[in-house]
Design a protein around this motif. Sequence first.
Motif, PDB file in Angstrom:
ATOM      1  N   CYS C  35       0.768  -1.165   0.083  1.00 49.70           N
ATOM      2  CA  CYS C  35      -0.173   0.010   0.046  1.00 49.70           C
ATOM      3  C   CYS C  35       0.647   1.306   0.155  1.00 49.70           C
ATOM      4  CB  CYS C  35      -0.940  -0.045   1.227  1.00 49.70           C
ATOM      5  SG  CYS C  35      -2.125  -1.230   1.252  1.00 49.70           S
ATOM      6  N   PRO C  42       1.823   4.528  -5.972  1.00 50.22           N
ATOM      7  CA  PRO C  42       0.668   4.443  -6.843  1.00 50.22           C
ATOM      8  C   PRO C  42       0.522   3.706  -8.044  1.00 50.22           C
ATOM      9  CG  PRO C  42       1.026   6.575  -5.306  1.00 50.22           C
ATOM     10  CD  PRO C  42       2.423   5.808  -5.324  1.00 50.22           C
ATOM     11  N   SER C  43       1.409   4.080  -8.915  1.00 55.43           N
ATOM     12  CA  SER C  43       1.373   3.365 -10.119  1.00 55.43           C
ATOM     13  C   SER C  43       1.579   1.855  -9.970  1.00 55.43           C
ATOM     14  CB  SER C  43       2.508   3.891 -11.159  1.00 55.43           C
ATOM     15  OG  SER C  43       2.224   5.607 -11.271  1.00 55.43           O
ATOM     16  N   ARG C  46      -1.673   0.747  -8.650  1.00 56.35           N
ATOM     17  CA  ARG C  46      -2.762   0.562  -9.863  1.00 56.35           C
ATOM     18  C   ARG C  46      -2.343  -0.614 -10.505  1.00 56.35           C
ATOM     19  NH1 ARG C  46      -4.869   5.224 -13.818  1.00 56.35           N
ATOM     20  NH2 ARG C  46      -6.176   3.930 -14.865  1.00 56.35           N
ATOM     21  N   GLY C  92      -7.319   2.777   2.611  1.00 58.57           N
ATOM     22  CA  GLY C  92      -8.087   3.706   1.482  1.00 58.57           C
ATOM     23  C   GLY C  92      -7.554   4.088   0.330  1.00 58.57           C
ATOM     24  N   ALA C  93      -6.150   4.060   0.507  1.00 54.95           N
ATOM     25  CA  ALA C  93      -5.556   4.394  -0.712  1.00 54.95           C
ATOM     26  C   ALA C  93      -5.609   3.110  -1.708  1.00 54.95           C
ATOM     27  CB  ALA C  93      -3.981   4.874  -0.385  1.00 54.95           C
ATOM     28  N   ALA C  96      -8.929   2.858  -3.196  1.00 54.29           N
ATOM     29  CA  ALA C  96      -9.265   3.751  -4.365  1.00 54.29           C
ATOM     30  C   ALA C  96      -8.782   3.060  -5.790  1.00 54.29           C
ATOM     31  CB  ALA C  96      -8.548   4.943  -4.195  1.00 54.29           C
ATOM     32  N   MET C  97      -7.443   2.435  -5.616  1.00 55.51           N
ATOM     33  CA  MET C  97      -7.021   1.826  -6.747  1.00 55.51           C
ATOM     34  C   MET C  97      -7.408   0.588  -7.197  1.00 55.51           C
ATOM     35  SD  MET C  97      -4.499   3.860  -7.838  1.00 55.51           S
ATOM     36  CE  MET C  97      -3.544   4.850  -6.899  1.00 55.51           C
ATOM     37  N   ARG C  99     -11.026   0.072  -6.681  1.00 56.03           N
ATOM     38  CA  ARG C  99     -12.157   0.473  -7.373  1.00 56.03           C
ATOM     39  C   ARG C  99     -12.076   0.947  -8.731  1.00 56.03           C
ATOM     40  NH1 ARG C  99     -14.362   4.237  -3.508  1.00 56.03           N
ATOM     41  NH2 ARG C  99     -12.634   3.805  -1.889  1.00 56.03           N
ATOM     42  N   VAL C 100     -11.043   1.800  -8.784  1.00 54.24           N
ATOM     43  CA  VAL C 100     -10.587   2.330 -10.168  1.00 54.24           C
ATOM     44  C   VAL C 100     -10.268   1.336 -11.391  1.00 54.24           C
ATOM     45  CG1 VAL C 100      -8.740   3.762 -11.265  1.00 54.24           C
ATOM     46  CG2 VAL C 100      -9.819   4.692  -9.478  1.00 54.24           C
TER      47      VAL C 100
END
Lengths: 256, 256, 256, 256
Positions: C35, C42-43, C46, C92-93, C96-97, C99-100
């Motif tokens: 996480c 972040p990339s 995702r 949460g972070a 978000a990924m 769900r996206v």
Amino acid sequence: MRIDLNSDLGESFGRWELGDDEALLSIVTSANVACGFHAGDPSVLRATCDRAVEAGVVIGAQVGYSDLAGFGRRFIEVPPDDLTNDVIYQIGALDAMARVTGGRVRYVKPHGALYNAIVHHEEQAAAVVRAVELYDPRLFVLGLPGSAWLRLAAEAGLRVVREAFADRAYTPRGTLVPRSEPGAVLHDPDEVAERCLRLASGKGVVTTDGSVLPIAADSICVHGDSHGAVQMARAVAARLRAEGIGLTAFADTAGE
Amino acid sequence: MRIDLNSDLGESFGRWELGDDEALLSIVTSANVACGFHAGDPSVLRATCDRAVEAGVVIGAQVGYSDLAGFGRRFIEVPPDDLTNDVIYQIGALDAMARVTGGRVRYVKPHGALYNAIVHHEEQAAAVVRAVELYDPRLFVLGLPGSAWLRLAAEAGLRVVREAFADRAYTPRGTLVPRSEPGAVLHDPDEVAERCLRLASGKGVVTTDGSVLPIAADSICVHGDSHGAVQMARAVAARLRAEGIGLTAFADTAGE
Amino acid sequence: MRIDLNSDLGESFGRWELGDDEALLSIVTSANVACGFHAGDPSVLRATCDRAVEAGVVIGAQVGYSDLAGFGRRFIEVPPDDLTNDVIYQIGALDAMARVTGGRVRYVKPHGALYNAIVHHEEQAAAVVRAVELYDPRLFVLGLPGSAWLRLAAEAGLRVVREAFADRAYTPRGTLVPRSEPGAVLHDPDEVAERCLRLASGKGVVTTDGSVLPIAADSICVHGDSHGAVQMARAVAARLRAEGIGLTAFADTAGE
Amino acid sequence: MRIDLNSDLGESFGRWELGDDEALLSIVTSANVACGFHAGDPSVLRATCDRAVEAGVVIGAQVGYSDLAGFGRRFIEVPPDDLTNDVIYQIGALDAMARVTGGRVRYVKPHGALYNAIVHHEEQAAAVVRAVELYDPRLFVLGLPGSAWLRLAAEAGLRVVREAFADRAYTPRGTLVPRSEPGAVLHDPDEVAERCLRLASGKGVVTTDGSVLPIAADSICVHGDSHGAVQMARAVAARLRAEGIGLTAFADTAGE
């Protein structure tokens, strides 16, 4: 009679300012400058060294765990070899700033959770001692009397500076009363100045049960992170001077 | 005839390993060691310096933007004064590791986006030059011929080392073909070795339109982040030696 | 009979690649996705979620201490309230990924030193439980049978998934043999597959003194950070399937 | 007539405190809460969301470059895909905190150098728009009228909120006078309140050459990082109310 006054400095970071470094540099004789791991960034380090040199205050490396989010106040189980290298890195980085501004790092004082850990944690204490030995065995080391850190440093031939805290209550066994307990921190400037006078005169410290603990201190730590703290530091310095105690660093600024 | 071979080293970080440092240290004469801002941690820095000293390879500070997530490859608009301090901090930290292992930082080579920025960005170029002057004006500086960085360094009296890239295509104007364009990176070891031979012999480099660019190089940069890269570096070194070109660093390891 | 296979994924960071995520996603049924605190950016998060969704693998949040340099493998004395918030932030972070990319975070598995700490550390265990309760009490939690973490989670009404390790030796008391001791990690794919078969069949695990420990496991953890590890994971999956054990996640991917 | 007042909040980090969040939450209608990349840590985020929910103030994600040392005020050439993911990560992390405290993230306002960059930088502007679209296309976006950011957001069907600055001087072309120039920041509370009244009444803003710029604003940004700033924010709010302008957020707090 003489004693050193030390304080934590250079603990701002980027946009975030902390402590009244200007005021403290007019009071203390030794500056524990943060090295970028728990606080301080390169520009803060350089500005702090610059002012310390100008004020004739001795520069020390306030080394800590790599933990900006926790301000170095959370114990981290860093393997000893990595801790040695973290400390060498920090001393080297600060020494670069000190030299660029005309000074030198003359001593090492661990910060926060590292300071507390190496009172008892033999492996981490030895790791920090090893870093100092490797970087420059002529550096002084500053810490709590009775700590593993000072014992191992002395065994390694390093020059040891024993520290007392101006505004902290002591237990009869010589440890600090934890901050979480009532009465851990003293707030009356007169009482604090009186204690410092006793410490500087070799009369020890009155503990929580009224007994006198015969601790010998070469340096007294004062704080500067609030207006009240600066006022207290000033009161301590004034009282000591008024009683004929010289405020003198344990080292000279130049390094040789 | 002689030339220096340099390569980026010490770019692992914690659990993450990168590059075959062992192999490269048996090939190159100068090691651009990461300093912890774009890559490298204190233990990686120390181990890399240790091996470099053992291999007789000269240590340089590969300074970069403070950007682990971007590996220093993203331009950051750092104000010049802060950049100067970031660079002093990095050199000082690495020099501590170098000295602890018996070596010294002898030169400075900016990394990644900082390297590219100071080809043209006068303020950032001047900021890095200023850092070297302040830390130690006897350090060599390594960079792209024609860059603001080398021009300003020379004007400041620093010792300049001009670098060429073994495996990168050049435009007729002397700039590197961007990595995003086809043919930017050469993959044939024989072709690359041939180009290096021309460079080391002072015959310049053949550009993308076939013209010859008379660039003079004191050092050739080879890479080591893949098996193929190490093989190519080895091929370059072998070819140069076979043709009687001495592989010699531009500095000695000891620093004086 | 059926069992879940889980593995750590998304542990690359910026330029640094780690693990063969592609291969593992074709083997496991649950993906413990880093996480960003101990690994992952972040990339990376995702891309990992994207591939997990495509492969029909359930996404879990592999939460850890904020410690890239230590890869989350060093205990940090984070105050419980801060730890709760660190974990909420990470879930949460990642969610978000997820769900996206068309998925959802369905479970939480602590990583490294946090995983080990909350076997016994009641305050930190309770802090992580609290984070899950606050974020979404329908999330599953994955951990060591007998740990404070699973006990407190069950008491809080969370859905508990008991985990066993494919390639780790167990002591007769049910704890893992520390990695520092010989024989802690098993390397023979056949032996490991055999153990997994026993585990999945409810026959427990053979410990270091030959006794059989009746541990019940809902999920088996396999690794993928080396070529050999991937091969072993594949062998485990093949053996289980061959013996009629269904490989099925404990949750569905959709979240409802 | 009515207008929204927004302010930057949650910009403390660990030991470092910044801004008087309590005071501002009694004044503004929308809170731009930092997300941990340029400022704010998980505990700061949660406490800020908690207070915002209690005060009935709408929560927005103040997303920024990953740059604590620079407080997000230095442009970073983040590749667009990575920027999209950085923004999704930040919104998701803050939204977790908002939901845990009974609120929801309702809008996105980029911070500092990112805010300034996406006035003109089409690729980065599109990257942030893309993040909002992917995370939740019902989120509002807040920014400078005339910016690429608001134009692209509108083209993508997002709900756009145009912002003016209470205490900043405007050029006749509608851009802010750079902070480095004299007169860039206004300090007279009465003058600032008067300007805000004009803005809220649709009368535009008087620029540096005395001409009137017909900018339409849905929200006015006030600051709170000093005692004077809070006083000014209070004066603005009082003046607007006294003149019958309603202070109302552009969104409701609940999110549906």
